[in-house]
Design a protein around this motif. Structure first.
Motif, short mmCIF file in Angstrom:
data_model
loop_
_atom_site.label_atom_id
_atom_site.label_comp_id
_atom_site.label_asym_id
_atom_site.label_seq_id
_atom_site.Cartn_x
_atom_site.Cartn_y
_atom_site.Cartn_z
N GLU A 214 0.83 -1.20 0.00
CA GLU A 214 0.00 0.00 0.00
C GLU A 214 0.86 1.26 0.00
O GLU A 214 0.52 2.26 -0.64
N ALA A 232 -8.09 8.23 -2.72
CA ALA A 232 -8.92 7.09 -2.31
C ALA A 232 -8.11 6.13 -1.44
O ALA A 232 -8.58 5.67 -0.38
N LEU A 233 -6.88 5.82 -1.84
CA LEU A 233 -6.03 4.94 -1.06
C LEU A 233 -5.57 5.64 0.22
O LEU A 233 -5.53 5.03 1.30
N ARG A 235 -7.14 7.91 1.93
CA ARG A 235 -8.25 7.98 2.88
C ARG A 235 -8.34 6.68 3.69
O ARG A 235 -8.57 6.69 4.90
N TRP A 236 -8.16 5.56 3.02
CA TRP A 236 -8.17 4.27 3.72
C TRP A 236 -6.97 4.14 4.67
O TRP A 236 -7.10 3.67 5.80
N PHE A 237 -5.81 4.61 4.21
CA PHE A 237 -4.54 4.38 4.91
C PHE A 237 -4.33 5.33 6.10
O PHE A 237 -3.62 5.00 7.05
N GLU A 288 -10.17 -2.57 11.59
CA GLU A 288 -11.04 -1.81 10.69
C GLU A 288 -10.38 -1.62 9.33
O GLU A 288 -11.03 -1.74 8.28
N ALA A 289 -9.09 -1.34 9.34
CA ALA A 289 -8.37 -1.17 8.07
C ALA A 289 -8.36 -2.48 7.28
O ALA A 289 -8.61 -2.49 6.06
N ASN A 292 -11.53 -3.40 5.47
CA ASN A 292 -11.84 -2.58 4.28
C ASN A 292 -10.63 -2.42 3.37
O ASN A 292 -10.56 -1.48 2.59
N ARG A 293 -9.69 -3.34 3.46
CA ARG A 293 -8.44 -3.21 2.71
C ARG A 293 -8.71 -3.23 1.20
O ARG A 293 -9.36 -4.15 0.69
N PRO A 294 -8.24 -2.22 0.51
CA PRO A 294 -8.55 -2.14 -0.93
C PRO A 294 -7.71 -3.09 -1.75
O PRO A 294 -6.59 -3.45 -1.38
#
Length: 296
Positions: A214, A232-233, A235-237, A288-289, A292-294
């Motif tokens: 990532e 987008a990445l 925001r997840w990270f 949580e990460a 929802n891991r992309p």
């Protein structure tokens, strides 16, 4: 190969149960990081608990990493005294390192005259290219763009700056004053996209120790100007990346590494392993990460 590009993990230091350095785990870890696209390795930094390692341990760790990977190895050069920092710089060069990450003294902090004298002594002691580490949040010493310009004008081997003030405006300020004289890097995990947008070209990263795929993908997207995909990445990270910017960042990152199958949460005193609500909150963020891991 220039060391001032790509994702450069500031690695944690793996310890055995007796808190000696686990060199086998270090070798396996840095090989994995490089296999996932990291372009250099930084041992002996703040995340590597450099302040708790003896000079002899630091040199042994440098030699382990240099022997394990083919990418540039750029150890942190930090010491209580200028004389020890100079000895460490010379030892790093002898160990085959490709460059140095030079820190100000991490206990005594004073004015620019004294800080410049310390940095100058290390720069004079080596022919290796040096990454000047600005982290006023942690070290109470702030290398302003004007200070960096002084060092760059006097020392050809002042090659780059790791900007960790958490202020992306510093990157533009350095560029405005020095142009391309110093390669610019982001030194805090949760300022990567902003830093690249401002002109940074490498990332000294922490959560990469557990999430190299990532991290490399985020860097590549930011450098390519693919803003929508990068954010987008990002925001997840970000909940994970923010673990790098608090007092117990070493314990937090080592715990995340352990949960991801790389390393152990052991730390050397005065740090202690996380317990209670702090530990549970870190694990909650990680769960949580992962939920929802992309896909990359």
């Amino acid at each position: 190969m220039s060391p001032w590009n790509g994702v450069l993990p500031a690695i944690t230091t793996a310890f055995n149960a007796d808190l000696s350095i686990d060199h086998g785990a270090v070798r396996a870890h840095v090989n994995w990081l490089v296999s996932r696209g990291c372009t250099g390795i930084i041992p002996c930094g703040s995340l590597g608990e450099g302040a708790t390692l003896s000079l002899e341990e630091k040199v042994a760790l440098m030699r382990t990493v240099v022997g394990a990977v083919k990418v540039p190895v750029i150890p942190g050069i930090a010491a209580l005294s200028t004389a020890e920092a100079v000895r460490l710089a010379k030892a790093a060069e002898d160990a085959g390192c490709a460059g140095l990450m030079v820190l100000p003294p991490y206990v005594y902090s004073s004015d620019w005259r004294e800080m410049k004298a310390h940095m100058a002594a290390v720069l004079r002691a080596t022919k290796l290219p040096c990454l000047l580490y600005n982290n006023p949040v942690a070290y109470r010493t702030d290398f302003t763009p004007a200070h960096l310009a002084e060092l760059a004008a006097e020392f050809d081997n002042a090659a780059a700056v790791k900007e960790s003030s958490t202020d992306a405006r510093r990157v533009t300020g350095i560029r405005a004053l020095l142009g391309d004289r110093l390669a610019l890097g982001v030194g805090v995990d949760d300022c990567l996209v902003e830093g690249v947008e401002a002109g940074a070209r490498f990332w000294v990263a922490g959560l990469v120790n557990a999430f190299p795929d990532e991290s490399v993908r985020l860097y590549d997207l930011a450098m390519a100007g693919k803003k929508e995909a990068a954010f987008a990445l990002y925001r997840w990270f970000l909940p994970l990346l923010r673990l790098d910017t608090v007092t117990k960042f070493v314990q937090l990152i080592k715990l995340v590494q352990q949960e991801m199958g790389w390393g152990h949460e052991r730390v050397r005193a005065p740090r202690l392993e996380l317990v209670g609500p702090e530990r549970e909150e870190c694990l909650r963020v990680l769960r949580e990460a992962l939920a929802n891991r992309p896909a990359l």
